[in-house]
Design a protein around this motif. Structure first.
Motif, PDB file in Angstrom:
ATOM      1  N   PRO A 103       4.247 -38.397 -22.745  1.00 32.90           N
ATOM      2  CA  PRO A 103       5.588 -38.069 -23.232  1.00 32.90           C
ATOM      3  C   PRO A 103       6.237 -36.988 -22.367  1.00 32.90           C
ATOM      4  CG  PRO A 103       4.043 -38.206 -25.056  1.00 32.90           C
ATOM      5  CD  PRO A 103       3.240 -38.286 -23.790  1.00 32.90           C
ATOM      6  N   PRO A 104       7.508 -37.074 -22.131  1.00 32.28           N
ATOM      7  CA  PRO A 104       8.491 -37.982 -22.750  1.00 32.28           C
ATOM      8  C   PRO A 104       8.627 -39.330 -22.045  1.00 32.28           C
ATOM      9  CG  PRO A 104       9.634 -36.436 -21.354  1.00 32.28           C
ATOM     10  CD  PRO A 104       8.162 -36.072 -21.281  1.00 32.28           C
ATOM     11  N   PHE A 105       7.715 -39.672 -21.150  1.00 28.42           N
ATOM     12  CA  PHE A 105       7.798 -40.925 -20.401  1.00 28.42           C
ATOM     13  C   PHE A 105       6.798 -41.968 -20.906  1.00 28.42           C
ATOM     14  CE2 PHE A 105       9.061 -37.477 -17.536  1.00 28.42           C
ATOM     15  CZ  PHE A 105      10.369 -37.867 -17.283  1.00 28.42           C
ATOM     16  N   GLY A 106       6.363 -41.839 -22.159  1.00 24.64           N
ATOM     17  CA  GLY A 106       5.318 -42.677 -22.724  1.00 24.64           C
ATOM     18  C   GLY A 106       5.631 -44.166 -22.779  1.00 24.64           C
ATOM     19  N   ALA A 107       6.884 -44.562 -22.643  1.00 26.66           N
ATOM     20  CA  ALA A 107       7.238 -45.984 -22.662  1.00 26.66           C
ATOM     21  C   ALA A 107       6.933 -46.654 -21.326  1.00 26.66           C
ATOM     22  CB  ALA A 107       8.711 -46.158 -23.011  1.00 26.66           C
ATOM     23  N   PHE A 108       6.577 -45.854 -20.306  1.00 29.16           N
ATOM     24  CA  PHE A 108       6.298 -46.386 -18.978  1.00 29.16           C
ATOM     25  C   PHE A 108       4.787 -46.536 -18.767  1.00 29.16           C
ATOM     26  CE2 PHE A 108      10.406 -44.359 -18.539  1.00 29.16           C
ATOM     27  CZ  PHE A 108      11.126 -45.289 -17.803  1.00 29.16           C
ATOM     28  N   VAL A 109       4.392 -47.695 -18.244  1.00 28.86           N
ATOM     29  CA  VAL A 109       2.992 -47.957 -17.891  1.00 28.86           C
ATOM     30  C   VAL A 109       2.994 -48.708 -16.564  1.00 28.86           C
ATOM     31  CG1 VAL A 109       0.841 -49.133 -18.536  1.00 28.86           C
ATOM     32  CG2 VAL A 109       2.272 -48.086 -20.308  1.00 28.86           C
ATOM     33  N   ASP A 110       2.160 -48.276 -15.635  1.00 33.61           N
ATOM     34  CA  ASP A 110       1.952 -48.997 -14.386  1.00 33.61           C
ATOM     35  C   ASP A 110       0.644 -49.773 -14.508  1.00 33.61           C
ATOM     36  OD1 ASP A 110       4.222 -47.813 -13.325  1.00 33.61           O
ATOM     37  OD2 ASP A 110       3.113 -46.285 -12.216  1.00 33.61           O
ATOM     38  N   GLU A 111       0.704 -51.074 -14.274  1.00 31.57           N
ATOM     39  CA  GLU A 111      -0.474 -51.941 -14.311  1.00 31.57           C
ATOM     40  C   GLU A 111      -0.857 -52.266 -12.875  1.00 31.57           C
ATOM     41  OE1 GLU A 111      -2.074 -52.603 -16.990  1.00 31.57           O
ATOM     42  OE2 GLU A 111      -0.615 -52.209 -18.567  1.00 31.57           O
ATOM     43  N   LEU A 112      -2.099 -51.987 -12.494  1.00 28.09           N
ATOM     44  CA  LEU A 112      -2.556 -52.172 -11.120  1.00 28.09           C
ATOM     45  C   LEU A 112      -3.522 -53.340 -10.990  1.00 28.09           C
ATOM     46  CD1 LEU A 112      -3.344 -48.439 -10.257  1.00 28.09           C
ATOM     47  CD2 LEU A 112      -1.186 -49.667  -9.946  1.00 28.09           C
ATOM     48  N   GLU A 113      -3.510 -53.972  -9.819  1.00 24.69           N
ATOM     49  CA  GLU A 113      -4.523 -54.968  -9.481  1.00 24.69           C
ATOM     50  C   GLU A 113      -4.906 -54.747  -8.028  1.00 24.69           C
ATOM     51  OE1 GLU A 113      -2.464 -59.071  -8.359  1.00 24.69           O
ATOM     52  OE2 GLU A 113      -1.806 -58.374 -10.325  1.00 24.69           O
ATOM     53  N   PRO A 114      -6.202 -54.831  -7.737  1.00 27.00           N
ATOM     54  CA  PRO A 114      -6.656 -54.611  -6.359  1.00 27.00           C
ATOM     55  C   PRO A 114      -5.996 -55.595  -5.397  1.00 27.00           C
ATOM     56  CG  PRO A 114      -8.520 -54.676  -7.862  1.00 27.00           C
ATOM     57  CD  PRO A 114      -7.308 -55.127  -8.642  1.00 27.00           C
ATOM     58  N   GLN A 115      -5.645 -55.078  -4.232  1.00 21.02           N
ATOM     59  CA  GLN A 115      -5.062 -55.914  -3.183  1.00 21.02           C
ATOM     60  C   GLN A 115      -5.473 -55.328  -1.833  1.00 21.02           C
ATOM     61  OE1 GLN A 115      -0.768 -55.956  -2.432  1.00 21.02           O
ATOM     62  NE2 GLN A 115      -0.894 -58.186  -2.452  1.00 21.02           N
TER      63      GLN A 115
ATOM     64  N   GLY B 205       5.992 -33.440 -10.511  1.00 25.76           N
ATOM     65  CA  GLY B 205       5.091 -34.550 -10.799  1.00 25.76           C
ATOM     66  C   GLY B 205       5.239 -34.992 -12.237  1.00 25.76           C
ATOM     67  N   VAL B 206       5.045 -36.285 -12.473  1.00 28.50           N
ATOM     68  CA  VAL B 206       5.094 -36.847 -13.817  1.00 28.50           C
ATOM     69  C   VAL B 206       3.665 -37.266 -14.167  1.00 28.50           C
ATOM     70  CG1 VAL B 206       6.084 -38.646 -15.273  1.00 28.50           C
ATOM     71  CG2 VAL B 206       7.456 -37.656 -13.414  1.00 28.50           C
ATOM     72  N   PRO B 207       3.039 -36.614 -15.162  1.00 29.10           N
ATOM     73  CA  PRO B 207       1.625 -36.865 -15.464  1.00 29.10           C
ATOM     74  C   PRO B 207       1.376 -38.179 -16.188  1.00 29.10           C
ATOM     75  CG  PRO B 207       2.514 -35.258 -16.987  1.00 29.10           C
ATOM     76  CD  PRO B 207       3.605 -35.560 -16.013  1.00 29.10           C
ATOM     77  N   PHE B 208       0.191 -38.746 -15.929  1.00 29.93           N
ATOM     78  CA  PHE B 208      -0.230 -39.966 -16.616  1.00 29.93           C
ATOM     79  C   PHE B 208      -1.731 -39.925 -16.847  1.00 29.93           C
ATOM     80  CE2 PHE B 208       0.072 -41.098 -12.047  1.00 29.93           C
ATOM     81  CZ  PHE B 208      -1.249 -41.433 -11.774  1.00 29.93           C
ATOM     82  N   ASP B 209      -2.186 -40.779 -17.769  1.00 35.72           N
ATOM     83  CA  ASP B 209      -3.608 -40.976 -18.035  1.00 35.72           C
ATOM     84  C   ASP B 209      -4.034 -42.301 -17.415  1.00 35.72           C
ATOM     85  OD1 ASP B 209      -4.033 -38.654 -19.674  1.00 35.72           O
ATOM     86  OD2 ASP B 209      -2.890 -39.671 -21.238  1.00 35.72           O
ATOM     87  N   VAL B 210      -5.234 -42.334 -16.846  1.00 31.04           N
ATOM     88  CA  VAL B 210      -5.780 -43.544 -16.254  1.00 31.04           C
ATOM     89  C   VAL B 210      -6.678 -44.220 -17.298  1.00 31.04           C
ATOM     90  CG1 VAL B 210      -7.198 -44.490 -14.396  1.00 31.04           C
ATOM     91  CG2 VAL B 210      -5.753 -42.477 -13.961  1.00 31.04           C
ATOM     92  N   VAL B 211      -6.336 -45.457 -17.648  1.00 28.68           N
ATOM     93  CA  VAL B 211      -7.107 -46.237 -18.610  1.00 28.68           C
ATOM     94  C   VAL B 211      -7.420 -47.566 -17.925  1.00 28.68           C
ATOM     95  CG1 VAL B 211      -7.153 -47.276 -20.899  1.00 28.68           C
ATOM     96  CG2 VAL B 211      -5.898 -45.133 -20.530  1.00 28.68           C
ATOM     97  N   GLY B 212      -8.614 -47.683 -17.361  1.00 31.11           N
ATOM     98  CA  GLY B 212      -8.943 -48.865 -16.567  1.00 31.11           C
ATOM     99  C   GLY B 212      -8.049 -48.908 -15.342  1.00 31.11           C
TER     100      GLY B 212
ATOM    101  N   LEU C 235      -1.954 -47.050 -15.634  1.00 34.53           N
ATOM    102  CA  LEU C 235      -1.516 -45.654 -15.553  1.00 34.53           C
ATOM    103  C   LEU C 235      -0.497 -45.466 -16.665  1.00 34.53           C
ATOM    104  CD1 LEU C 235      -1.004 -45.489 -11.672  1.00 34.53           C
ATOM    105  CD2 LEU C 235      -3.114 -45.181 -12.988  1.00 34.53           C
ATOM    106  N   ARG C 236      -0.894 -44.745 -17.713  1.00 33.80           N
ATOM    107  CA  ARG C 236      -0.062 -44.584 -18.911  1.00 33.80           C
ATOM    108  C   ARG C 236       0.580 -43.195 -18.890  1.00 33.80           C
ATOM    109  NH1 ARG C 236      -1.356 -48.659 -22.507  1.00 33.80           N
ATOM    110  NH2 ARG C 236      -3.132 -49.918 -21.804  1.00 33.80           N
ATOM    111  N   TYR C 237       1.887 -43.186 -18.716  1.00 32.83           N
ATOM    112  CA  TYR C 237       2.601 -41.915 -18.605  1.00 32.83           C
ATOM    113  C   TYR C 237       2.627 -41.190 -19.934  1.00 32.83           C
ATOM    114  CZ  TYR C 237       3.717 -43.179 -13.910  1.00 32.83           C
ATOM    115  OH  TYR C 237       3.594 -43.512 -12.583  1.00 32.83           O
TER     116      TYR C 237
END
Length: 95
Positions: free
Chosen positions: A55-67, A41-48, A51-53
């Motif tokens: 380190p070492p994957f800190g350059a990746f962010v997933d932005e979500l919108e309800p659907q 698993g690759v850990p991330f923090d949920v901020v609103g 999904l902010r991955y």
């Protein structure tokens, strides 16, 4: 965000993402991980709805919108979109 809590199946929609077969996101409160099958698993923090991955994957962010009953996601690297994906709740009971 409590609405994100749970296990989500990830499906590629478009862009430079692999097929994502067997990929899930597991979210609890302000933390989660993207799992590739049972391997790792690759850990991330949920901020609103981001999904902010970590380190070492800190350059990746997933932005979500309800659907509908799930979410449409934009996978970004250093702020640039690299692909889109859909999140649907994983089958918890087995029909």
């Amino acid at each position: 965000m409590a609405e994100l809590d749970g296990v989500w199946d990830v499906k590629r929609v478009s862009g430079f993402l692999p097929p994502l077969v067997g990929v899930q996101k597991r979210i609890s409160g302000t933390a989660g991980e993207t799992r590739v099958g049972p391997l790792f698993g690759v850990p991330f923090d949920v901020v609103g709805l981001s999904l902010r991955y970590r380190p070492p994957f800190g350059a990746f962010v997933d932005e979500l919108e309800p659907q509908g009953d799930g979410f449409l996601g934009r996978a970004t690297f250093r702020g640039r979109e690299v692909g889109r994906f859909a999140l649907t709740r994983a089958n918890q009971g087995g029909d």
